[in-house]
Scaffold this active site. Structure first.
Site, PDB file in Angstrom:
ATOM      1  N   PRO A   1       0.825  -1.217   0.000  1.00  0.00           N
ATOM      2  CA  PRO A   1       0.000   0.000   0.000  1.00  0.00           C
ATOM      3  C   PRO A   1       0.859   1.267   0.000  1.00  0.00           C
ATOM      4  CG  PRO A   1      -0.631  -1.481   1.795  1.00  0.00           C
ATOM      5  CD  PRO A   1       0.625  -2.037   1.205  1.00  0.00           C
TER       6      PRO A   1
ATOM      7  N   GLU B   1       2.871  -7.895   8.492  1.00  0.00           N
ATOM      8  CA  GLU B   1       3.091  -6.451   8.605  1.00  0.00           C
ATOM      9  C   GLU B   1       3.818  -5.888   7.387  1.00  0.00           C
ATOM     10  OE1 GLU B   1       2.516  -4.032  11.431  1.00  0.00           O
ATOM     11  OE2 GLU B   1       0.969  -5.572  11.312  1.00  0.00           O
TER      12      GLU B   1
ATOM     13  N   ARG C   1      -1.844  -8.967 -20.720  1.00  0.00           N
ATOM     14  CA  ARG C   1      -2.768  -8.672 -21.826  1.00  0.00           C
ATOM     15  C   ARG C   1      -2.176  -7.680 -22.835  1.00  0.00           C
ATOM     16  NH1 ARG C   1      -5.880  -4.627 -21.398  1.00  0.00           N
ATOM     17  NH2 ARG C   1      -7.717  -5.576 -22.331  1.00  0.00           N
TER      18      ARG C   1
ATOM     19  N   ASP D   1      -9.052   0.105 -25.139  1.00  0.00           N
ATOM     20  CA  ASP D   1      -9.324   0.021 -23.714  1.00  0.00           C
ATOM     21  C   ASP D   1      -9.528   1.333 -23.030  1.00  0.00           C
ATOM     22  OD1 ASP D   1      -9.105  -2.515 -23.081  1.00  0.00           O
ATOM     23  OD2 ASP D   1      -6.973  -2.496 -22.633  1.00  0.00           O
TER      24      ASP D   1
END
Ligand code: ADE
Length: 384
Positions: free
Chosen positions: A85, A112, A150, A165
């Site tokens: 994150p 963690e 992809r 896309d």
């Protein structure tokens, strides 16, 4: 391309690699994916790979040594990505960039996190898939593998699909419909049934633009308008009395690189115009540059050529609060379907005035015009 995943939970990847489009790509040899069990590099009888966080709250942290041994065992130069994150947010541009690596290694953290010494010394990019916290790096690793694979030619059936896309050139995708043409009183947009490829393409582009403008205006800063404007775009430069040939050359090069239809130069004085014409031909830039006796005549020429009144934007402070930011002007360009003109040099104001390109000191725009032209064109027509 080769992708290696280092994980304490290799079984996570089994069905993903067996059943998905990615799995088919692996089967067809378009992509090689190996999953390495970190426990194979663990310490002691219990194959330990984590330990308590120093000075922490009792959470577990993956140790640097098993991760490093697993990495070293690959014995292959690789680009190492660590999903967390704390990383930079994954975007299509980052996907495109990492898809060019020959060997991508994805290190899945858990608990963690991962010992920061490993991250600092072995990881090339720390990547987040969004501002929320997951229990581990396996799902983000699959996101990375899916989005990267992809882009490999042949993985997604139709070559065009990837090109159309969402986020290709920074805009959202247009809506899609399938049979029946009428479902519960709701009809498919008639243009899609018309068989007119040109009209359909135009409809798609307009839908992309309006969706992006309403749903994700933040994407505008990065999007190139090049494929989304319906008419040409022009630079109109009012030059100083004495033109520096290298400045002209740089402006022409900028115009060519960013797909500008023509560089228009208004010069009122006939003798000056003749000498500029000579310079234009000496520099061999005749196909890009067009000279006019006035600003107005330049705009009229565009209107005639494009069969539409152009929308012009000049750079400057504007009257009072009248100047717009470049993002506002970009959105304005997209919501109109007319030719665009970027006006440089000091004279009449355009339909809107855009705040000038400035460095750190907003009150002092000391940038030479040729640099300002490149910066402005890049903001509107560059890829980022
Ligand atoms: N690991 C846990 N949460 C994550 C996230 N949001 N992105 C990437 N890796 C993660």
């Amino acid at each position: 391309m080769k992708i290696t995943v280092l994980t304490a939970f290799p079984e996570f990847f089994r069905s993903f690699l067996e059943t998905s489009i990615v799995g088919k790509a692996v089967e067809r040899g378009l992509l090689e994916v190996s999953v390495v069990d970190l426990r194979g590099y663990g310490e002691g009888d219990y194959r330990r790979i984590d330990d308590y966080s120093f000075g922490g709250n009792g959470g577990m942290v993956l140790m640097a040594e098993p991760l490093t041994k697993a990495l070293e065992d690959l014995n292959d130069p690789s680009y190492v990505v660590y999903p967390s994150p704390q990383g930079v947010t994954l975007t299509q541009e980052i996907v495109e960039s990492i898809s060019t690596k020959d060997h991508l290694v994805i290190v899945c953290g858990h608990y963690e996190g991962v010992d920061e010494r490993f991250v600092g010394s072995k990881v090339d990019m720390e990547l987040s898939i969004g501002d929320y916290v997951l229990t581990g790096g396996e799902l983000p690793a699959m996101v990375v593998i899916d989005s990267v694979s992809r882009l490999i030619p042949g993985v997604v059936g139709k070559g065009r699909a990837v090109v159309e896309d969402s986020f290709y050139r920074g805009m959202l995708d247009n809506p899609h419909f399938t049979r029946p043409a009428e479902w519960r009183d709701m009809k498919v947009p008639p243009v899609l049934l018309s068989g007119n490829d040109k009209e359909i393409e135009l409809w798609r582009r307009r839908e992309s633009v309006s969706r992006t403008l309403t749903r994700r205006p933040d994407l505008m800063a990065r999007a190139s308008l090049r494929d989304y404007l319906e008419k040409g775009y022009y630079v109109l430069w009012s030059p100083p009395d004495k033109i520096d040939p290298s400045a002209l050359r740089t402006i022409v090069d900028g115009c060519v690189s960013y797909g500008v239809s023509k560089l228009l130069i208004p010069v009122v004085d006939g003798i000056r115009r003749d000498s500029l014409r000579a310079l234009v031909s000496e520099l061999k830039v005749d196909s890009t540059v067009k000279l006019f006796p006035s600003y107005q005549r330049g705009l009229e020429w565009i209107a005639k050529k494009e069969k539409a009144t152009p929308f012009s934007v000049s750079m400057g402070k504007g009257k009072g609060e009248a100047s717009l930011s470049w993002i506002e002007v970009k959105m304005e360009f997209l919501s109109r379907r007319c030719p665009g003109v970027f006006v440089f040099g000091d004279f009449v104001e355009g339909d809107v005035v855009m705040r000038p390109v400035a460095g750190d000191d907003r009150d002092r725009s000391a940038l030479p015009v040729q640099n300002a032209v490149s910066v402005v064109l890049d903001r509107f027509f560059g890829w980022r």
